[in-house]
Design a protein around this motif. Structure first.
Motif, PDB file in Angstrom:
ATOM      1  N   LYS A  22      99.343 -16.426  69.541  1.00  0.00           N
ATOM      2  CA  LYS A  22      99.220 -17.711  70.227  1.00  0.00           C
ATOM      3  C   LYS A  22      98.730 -18.790  69.264  1.00  0.00           C
ATOM      4  O   LYS A  22      99.109 -19.961  69.372  1.00  0.00           O
ATOM      5  CB  LYS A  22      98.248 -17.601  71.396  1.00  0.00           C
ATOM      6  N   LEU A  23      97.891 -18.377  68.309  1.00  0.00           N
ATOM      7  CA  LEU A  23      97.354 -19.316  67.332  1.00  0.00           C
ATOM      8  C   LEU A  23      98.313 -19.540  66.175  1.00  0.00           C
ATOM      9  O   LEU A  23      98.357 -20.625  65.588  1.00  0.00           O
ATOM     10  CB  LEU A  23      96.028 -18.782  66.777  1.00  0.00           C
ATOM     11  N   ASN A  24      99.081 -18.488  65.829  1.00  0.00           N
ATOM     12  CA  ASN A  24      99.909 -18.549  64.631  1.00  0.00           C
ATOM     13  C   ASN A  24     101.117 -17.626  64.814  1.00  0.00           C
ATOM     14  O   ASN A  24     101.070 -16.442  64.480  1.00  0.00           O
ATOM     15  CB  ASN A  24      99.074 -18.117  63.414  1.00  0.00           C
ATOM     16  N   PRO A  25     102.218 -18.145  65.349  1.00  0.00           N
ATOM     17  CA  PRO A  25     103.396 -17.296  65.601  1.00  0.00           C
ATOM     18  C   PRO A  25     104.028 -16.710  64.336  1.00  0.00           C
ATOM     19  O   PRO A  25     104.785 -15.742  64.422  1.00  0.00           O
ATOM     20  CB  PRO A  25     104.377 -18.249  66.289  1.00  0.00           C
ATOM     21  N   ARG A  26     103.713 -17.291  63.184  1.00  0.00           N
ATOM     22  CA  ARG A  26     104.281 -16.808  61.920  1.00  0.00           C
ATOM     23  C   ARG A  26     103.406 -15.747  61.251  1.00  0.00           C
ATOM     24  O   ARG A  26     103.705 -15.275  60.148  1.00  0.00           O
ATOM     25  CB  ARG A  26     104.481 -17.981  60.952  1.00  0.00           C
ATOM     26  N   LEU A  27     102.369 -15.339  61.914  1.00  0.00           N
ATOM     27  CA  LEU A  27     101.411 -14.404  61.332  1.00  0.00           C
ATOM     28  C   LEU A  27     102.025 -13.011  61.140  1.00  0.00           C
ATOM     29  O   LEU A  27     102.799 -12.542  61.971  1.00  0.00           O
ATOM     30  CB  LEU A  27     100.193 -14.299  62.250  1.00  0.00           C
ATOM     31  N   ILE A  28     101.656 -12.358  60.048  1.00  0.00           N
ATOM     32  CA  ILE A  28     101.940 -10.934  59.871  1.00  0.00           C
ATOM     33  C   ILE A  28     100.672 -10.187  60.289  1.00  0.00           C
ATOM     34  O   ILE A  28      99.631 -10.334  59.654  1.00  0.00           O
ATOM     35  CB  ILE A  28     102.316 -10.590  58.421  1.00  0.00           C
ATOM     36  N   TYR A  29     100.779  -9.419  61.363  1.00  0.00           N
ATOM     37  CA  TYR A  29      99.626  -8.718  61.940  1.00  0.00           C
ATOM     38  C   TYR A  29      99.740  -7.247  61.535  1.00  0.00           C
ATOM     39  O   TYR A  29     100.652  -6.537  61.982  1.00  0.00           O
ATOM     40  CB  TYR A  29      99.634  -8.864  63.456  1.00  0.00           C
ATOM     41  N   ALA A  30      98.832  -6.785  60.666  1.00  0.00           N
ATOM     42  CA  ALA A  30      98.872  -5.414  60.160  1.00  0.00           C
ATOM     43  C   ALA A  30      97.721  -4.619  60.758  1.00  0.00           C
ATOM     44  O   ALA A  30      96.551  -5.006  60.629  1.00  0.00           O
ATOM     45  CB  ALA A  30      98.805  -5.400  58.638  1.00  0.00           C
ATOM     46  N   ARG A  31      98.058  -3.489  61.353  1.00  0.00           N
ATOM     47  CA  ARG A  31      97.080  -2.708  62.120  1.00  0.00           C
ATOM     48  C   ARG A  31      97.128  -1.246  61.664  1.00  0.00           C
ATOM     49  O   ARG A  31      98.189  -0.635  61.560  1.00  0.00           O
ATOM     50  CB  ARG A  31      97.458  -2.824  63.596  1.00  0.00           C
ATOM     51  N   GLY A  32      95.954  -0.701  61.413  1.00  0.00           N
ATOM     52  CA  GLY A  32      95.855   0.703  61.044  1.00  0.00           C
ATOM     53  C   GLY A  32      95.113   1.492  62.102  1.00  0.00           C
ATOM     54  O   GLY A  32      94.131   1.022  62.670  1.00  0.00           O
ATOM     55  N   THR A  33      95.603   2.703  62.377  1.00  0.00           N
ATOM     56  CA  THR A  33      94.964   3.579  63.359  1.00  0.00           C
ATOM     57  C   THR A  33      94.827   4.971  62.747  1.00  0.00           C
ATOM     58  O   THR A  33      95.362   5.263  61.674  1.00  0.00           O
ATOM     59  CB  THR A  33      95.797   3.681  64.650  1.00  0.00           C
ATOM     60  N   GLY A  34      94.109   5.831  63.486  1.00  0.00           N
ATOM     61  CA  GLY A  34      94.005   7.209  63.045  1.00  0.00           C
ATOM     62  C   GLY A  34      95.239   8.006  63.388  1.00  0.00           C
ATOM     63  O   GLY A  34      95.780   8.747  62.559  1.00  0.00           O
TER      64      GLY A  34
ATOM     65  N   LYS B 171      94.622 -19.439  62.056  1.00  0.00           N
ATOM     66  CA  LYS B 171      95.640 -20.471  62.254  1.00  0.00           C
ATOM     67  C   LYS B 171      96.401 -20.800  60.976  1.00  0.00           C
ATOM     68  O   LYS B 171      97.585 -21.121  61.012  1.00  0.00           O
ATOM     69  CB  LYS B 171      94.993 -21.738  62.813  1.00  0.00           C
ATOM     70  N   ASP B 172      95.699 -20.725  59.850  1.00  0.00           N
ATOM     71  CA  ASP B 172      96.325 -21.070  58.582  1.00  0.00           C
ATOM     72  C   ASP B 172      96.591 -19.852  57.701  1.00  0.00           C
ATOM     73  O   ASP B 172      96.953 -19.995  56.532  1.00  0.00           O
ATOM     74  CB  ASP B 172      95.447 -22.064  57.811  1.00  0.00           C
ATOM     75  N   ALA B 173      96.401 -18.661  58.242  1.00  0.00           N
ATOM     76  CA  ALA B 173      96.590 -17.447  57.453  1.00  0.00           C
ATOM     77  C   ALA B 173      98.045 -17.001  57.467  1.00  0.00           C
ATOM     78  O   ALA B 173      98.820 -17.347  58.366  1.00  0.00           O
ATOM     79  CB  ALA B 173      95.692 -16.330  57.983  1.00  0.00           C
ATOM     80  N   ASP B 174      98.388 -16.210  56.472  1.00  0.00           N
ATOM     81  CA  ASP B 174      99.704 -15.574  56.437  1.00  0.00           C
ATOM     82  C   ASP B 174      99.648 -14.162  57.002  1.00  0.00           C
ATOM     83  O   ASP B 174     100.617 -13.690  57.609  1.00  0.00           O
ATOM     84  CB  ASP B 174     100.215 -15.508  54.999  1.00  0.00           C
ATOM     85  N   VAL B 175      98.531 -13.485  56.788  1.00  0.00           N
ATOM     86  CA  VAL B 175      98.406 -12.072  57.151  1.00  0.00           C
ATOM     87  C   VAL B 175      97.041 -11.845  57.787  1.00  0.00           C
ATOM     88  O   VAL B 175      96.030 -12.404  57.350  1.00  0.00           O
ATOM     89  CB  VAL B 175      98.540 -11.169  55.904  1.00  0.00           C
TER      90      VAL B 175
END
Length: 403
Positions: A117-129, A91-95
């Motif tokens: 839903k918890l943090n619309p300003r979040l930067i969501y970084a995802r790594g895959t193979g 909720k209080d994170a940036d990333v």
């Protein structure tokens, strides 16, 4: 540590090296990175990776390569109480960074839709193979198979009839880590302009295709023979090659600018080659490349690598000795520029040297860095920041929710 990411909080639910390396770069740049680790089986699997002659001392460079400067919160995300603690952090994170596969993300409720839903300003970084689409989307990946092999790098380095060489340790992980960190920084900049969060995606296979981009372009034009497949005396440019020295070491020439030719010939003690009709200009050197390679092979075998380093230090053109890691660590050029830096010890452990994240700010080296955390080293500290008192923390430990 730098301060360009000071005030940025990163929550990481990731293991091994690829995405943890991205968060580590952000930590190097000043971000507060909270690494969420499982409470069982020793936490991040990189902690227990067996490395001969190193594990006994409690030091693991493969874990350190993705986890310097972080705080560790050992948290059981399979329990609802553990996930609730994670959500409070988000909720209080940036990333938020993760490299868990899709099924695990859905099970734990950490897909982008869950966290936005918890943090619309979040930067969501995802790594895959291998990316989000296609037949390999659900398959895991590591940098050796996904970047080095499928990405084409191993093939580029394999001579006909020879076994493919192993790649540099974590070449895809660390390259992917720093590119992901850059993408996160760009997304944070966008958020400053728009107020909106973003999803950042990277894949180990994509890291490989990026590193091979020039040769992929060549292959699309019908050029399929890699320079490493050519017999030595057919190499396209004798002045862009490796040469063996008398002590069985190697140096690299990268004399891409034609005007460097006379100065080079004088520095290697072969001034008669300057005006030799076979070698006097780039076209002549190309047409007679086999003869020039023969001449230079003989020339470089006359001295040791150390002697060549001394002879070539005033040469105008670009070249380099092939250093081993010990030589890099002691190289004055690397040290004075801060390309390698000490990492402070914990619990009396000795310091070690490390190659730093490949960016500098404000014309200064990054300086000394903090070692990676022990498992759960900051559990109580992070929980206290969320408002848990000592009694509540002890209850969570007894319930096996935190470690």
């Amino acid at each position: 540590m730098y301060d360009v990411m000071q005030g940025v909080r990163v929550v990481e639910v990731a293991e091994h090296t690829f995405i943890p390396a991205a968060a580590m770069v952000l930590a190097d740049w000043g971000a507060d990175v909270i690494k969420i680790e499982r409470t069982t089986n020793g936490g991040d699997p990189m902690r227990t990776l067996q490395i001969p002659n190193l594990n006994a001392g409690g030091f693991n460079p493969y874990f350190e390569a993705g986890n310097r400067g972080k705080r560790s919160l050992a948290l059981d995300l399979t329990q609802a109480e553990g996930r609730e603690i994670l959500y409070r952090l988000v909720k209080d994170a940036d990333v938020f960074t993760t490299n868990l596969r899709a099924a695990a993300r859905r099970k734990l409720g950490i897909e982008p839709a869950d966290l936005f839903k918890l943090n619309p300003r979040l930067i969501y970084a995802r790594g895959t193979g291998y990316g989000l689409q296609g037949p390999l989307a659900a398959q895991g990946g590591f940098d050796f198979p996904s970047t080095w092999c499928r990405g084409g790098l191993a093939n580029q380095q394999t001579l006909p009839g020879r076994e493919p060489p192993p790649g540099p340790a974590s070449v895809g992980d660390l390259t992917g880590g720093v590119t992901t960190a850059g993408a996160i920084a760009a997304a944070l900049f966008k958020r400053e302009r728009t107020g909106k969060g973003s999803i950042v995606d990277n894949a180990l296979y994509m890291v490989g295709t990026y590193l091979m981009s020039q040769l992929i372009a060549m292959s699309s034009l019908g050029v399929t023979r890699a320079p490493s497949e050519l017999p030595r005396h057919e190499h396209f440019n004798p002045l862009v090659m490796m040469y063996r020295t008398s002590d069985e070491r190697w140096l690299n020439l990268c004399l891409l600018i034609p005007k460097w030719w006379p100065d080079f010939a004088r520095h290697v003690g072969r001034p008669e080659l300057i005006d030799d009709p076979r070698f006097k200009d780039p076209r002549a050197r190309y047409e007679n490349r086999g003869a020039l390679i023969t001449e230079l092979d003989k020339t470089f075998l006359q001295h040791t690598l150390a002697e060549w380093v001394k002879k070539l230090e005033t040469m105008e053109g670009v070249w380099a000795p092939l250093f081993n890691p010990e030589e890099v660590t002691a190289d004055p050029q690397a040290l004075i520029n801060g390309f390698v830096s000490p990492v402070g010890g914990t619990d009396g452990a000795p310091d070690y040297m490390v190659g730093v994240s490949p960016a500098q700010f404000d014309e200064r080296p990054i300086g000394a860095l903090r070692r990676g955390p022990n498992l759960g080293e900051h559990t109580a500290e992070v929980l206290a920041e969320l408002g848990f008192d000592e009694h509540a923390v002890e209850n969570l430990k007894r319930a096996g929710i935190v470690l």
